[in-house]
Design an enzyme around this catalytic site. Sequence first.
Site, PDB file in Angstrom:
ATOM      1  N   GLY A  40      19.203  -5.309   1.225  1.00 32.32           N
ATOM      2  CA  GLY A  40      20.195  -5.913   1.623  1.00 32.32           C
ATOM      3  C   GLY A  40      21.298  -6.236   1.085  1.00 32.32           C
ATOM      4  N   ALA A  44      23.670 -12.151  -1.654  1.00 34.41           N
ATOM      5  CA  ALA A  44      23.632 -12.088  -2.433  1.00 34.41           C
ATOM      6  C   ALA A  44      23.205 -10.830  -2.280  1.00 34.41           C
ATOM      7  CB  ALA A  44      22.012 -12.905  -2.768  1.00 34.41           C
ATOM      8  N   GLY A  45      22.645 -10.269  -1.829  1.00 35.01           N
ATOM      9  CA  GLY A  45      22.266  -8.629  -2.248  1.00 35.01           C
ATOM     10  C   GLY A  45      23.319  -7.907  -2.397  1.00 35.01           C
ATOM     11  N   HIS A 266      21.156 -27.753  12.040  1.00 33.60           N
ATOM     12  CA  HIS A 266      22.900 -27.515  11.792  1.00 33.60           C
ATOM     13  C   HIS A 266      23.593 -28.714  12.726  1.00 33.60           C
ATOM     14  CE1 HIS A 266      26.995 -27.277  10.911  1.00 33.60           C
ATOM     15  NE2 HIS A 266      26.541 -26.374   9.787  1.00 33.60           N
ATOM     16  N   ARG A 337      23.414 -32.569   7.164  1.00 27.08           N
ATOM     17  CA  ARG A 337      23.056 -32.473   7.803  1.00 27.08           C
ATOM     18  C   ARG A 337      22.283 -32.698   8.499  1.00 27.08           C
ATOM     19  NH1 ARG A 337      24.868 -26.194   6.622  1.00 27.08           N
ATOM     20  NH2 ARG A 337      27.529 -26.184   6.187  1.00 27.08           N
ATOM     21  N   GLU A 455      19.010 -16.653   0.362  1.00 25.02           N
ATOM     22  CA  GLU A 455      18.527 -17.133   1.573  1.00 25.02           C
ATOM     23  C   GLU A 455      16.754 -17.142   1.323  1.00 25.02           C
ATOM     24  OE1 GLU A 455      18.600 -18.903   5.909  1.00 25.02           O
ATOM     25  OE2 GLU A 455      20.089 -17.634   5.151  1.00 25.02           O
ATOM     26  N   LEU A 471      26.608 -19.965   0.369  1.00 26.77           N
ATOM     27  CA  LEU A 471      27.595 -18.598  -0.585  1.00 26.77           C
ATOM     28  C   LEU A 471      26.932 -18.967  -1.404  1.00 26.77           C
ATOM     29  CD1 LEU A 471      30.452 -19.567   2.193  1.00 26.77           C
ATOM     30  CD2 LEU A 471      28.336 -18.069   2.372  1.00 26.77           C
TER      31      LEU A 471
END
Length: 668
Positions: A40, A44-45, A266, A337, A455, A471
Amino acid sequence: MILDSKIPEGPLKDKWTNHKNNINLVNPANKRNIDIIVVGTGLAGGSASATLAELGYNVKSFCYQDSPRRAHSIAAQGGINAAKNYQGDGDSTYRLFYDTIKGGDYRSREANVYRLAEVSASIIDQCVAQGVPFARDYGGLLDNRSFGGVLVSRTFYAKGQTGQQLLLGAYSAMNRQIAKGKIKMYNRHEMLDVVIVDGKARGIIARNLVTGEIERHSAHAVVLASGGYGNVFFLSTNAMGSNVTAAWKAHKKGAVFANPCYTQIHPTCIPVHGTQQSKLTLMSESLRNDGRIWVPKNLEDAKAVREGKLKAVDIKEEDRDYYLERRYPSFGNLVPRDVASRAAKERCDAGYGVVANDTNEGVFLDFASAIMRYGKEEAHIKGIENPSNEEIRKLGEKVIENKYGNLFEMYMQITDENPYKTPMKIYPAVHYTMGGIWVDYNLMTTVPGLYATGEANFSDHGANRLGASALMQGLADGYFVLPYTIGDYLANDIRTGAIPTNTPEFDAAEKKVVDEINKLVNNKGTKSVDYFHKKLGLIMWNKVGMSRTTEGLKEAIQEISELREQFWKEVRVPGSADDKNSELEKAGRVADFLELGELFARDALEREESCGGHFREEYKTEEGEALRRDDEFAYVSAWEYTGKPSEAILHKENLNFENVELKTRSYK
């Protein structure tokens, strides 16, 4: 199985510092002899690959896209949280920690969340140094806006394209290491299994999506940064390629899967418009800073709007129900949310929806008040006396354009309506998944040497993620957490040498992958992959979606199990396995979704309470709010794979709260 979270001892504010001071390190010369696979290339990756390579490790980076910068993180719009208190409005590391714990409805680890808040400020400094063009205020400082669930402005942003700008920062850092030969990039490759050797993750089996070739790749550790599983619902805000395969294959090799039922709906998405739609489009939560959400007060008006006989702008102010401001006066349109989404569902279920789709689901997001407010401010600044309403509107629209211009343009392109002149129409949709692979404080799964970040793991958001925190977590894990903690594990591998791929473990893993692929392409069914994916999505949305019941969940478990059996009997995958085959890619991913969906529903059935993104109709207050049961359910549900989803074993990691008081969430 015993779940050891490895949370350090000591005061909350000192845990991360003390942990870093006491873990093992790998010296720079030895890092050159150690390989790490990262699956990924999102925030993150990408950040993990760049940082690990910068430290001296040899990194092999995999993505199924044609370029790392096509990872789905690029679609994030509204911003990234950090406790820098530039606004001087009372923010702090503790407040960010508390808001995140509370926003997650007290279903996440204190230690992990505090660490996230602690490193958040460093993320912004890192990204500014990379050249990320954050918005700035008049004095030149980085600007902030607010997001749902908080009473401060801590969200840093770059118009409505923050994810894109942050990903380009990580991508540029990756490219620096690719050019130096420290990152070997494998674009258009999909991980189809993890290889375990002597109990440790030592590599992956990947398919070259261009040639169809099955490849073996070895390493001393494997990092999964493959995103979430929202596409189990078919319709979601995720990119159509987003999937659970990497995480699910790891789960089937021993990595327990945590909290699968925690999925975020969302509140501000463009409503579904038809049965042939393939994905949904997100409108950033940042719009709730200035947009007011409402539906008509009168059922007759709502019906007239749906039928096209009445326009929103023609409904008088006294005939509008600004239901979030009415129900939650302290937070108004900026409630979290899950709260905003359920409130929209309640109004639409009662018949007040304003969109003429199959279910009459949709509410208004109106910028008229903000446009006039900003317009008056601008007129005053410019010294315009007695400006006309038209002049005020023009000035205000310019301010809104500067803040949200690309989002408004995107809305216009999709709906052919002008949100500067008429309210947007929005409705909740599946977005982010808080569940994921279980990890300890070091981000290691229950498989030694196998890590999960962003995630893909369950770690920081509990039952509901606050906006602009995805993020933050992705970059925190990749830039500032994993590079420390993975060294503690790899310190024992400095004498191991290169991991060979010509071993029985790699042979068995490759054979398993090839057999599954052959089974799909040789199946002589008559129905497409999408036929099954859409059917799964409808079951998930109707019975495991925004609200759930015992009866509905039991039905969903049975229906998904039957659908999975039908899939393997009747699916047809055209083409061959020996070259590019997009249908084959989809088929493998949907096969995994059909297993995950059942575990998802089992987890939801097991959790007899309402919290965050998990709302059980049987457990709510008299006012319709979520009713938690902390005495029985203050734990992480961690599922161990034993052969099929119906036989998964539930393990529980009890959550201990020493620094926050467990109480009913209130945003009133």
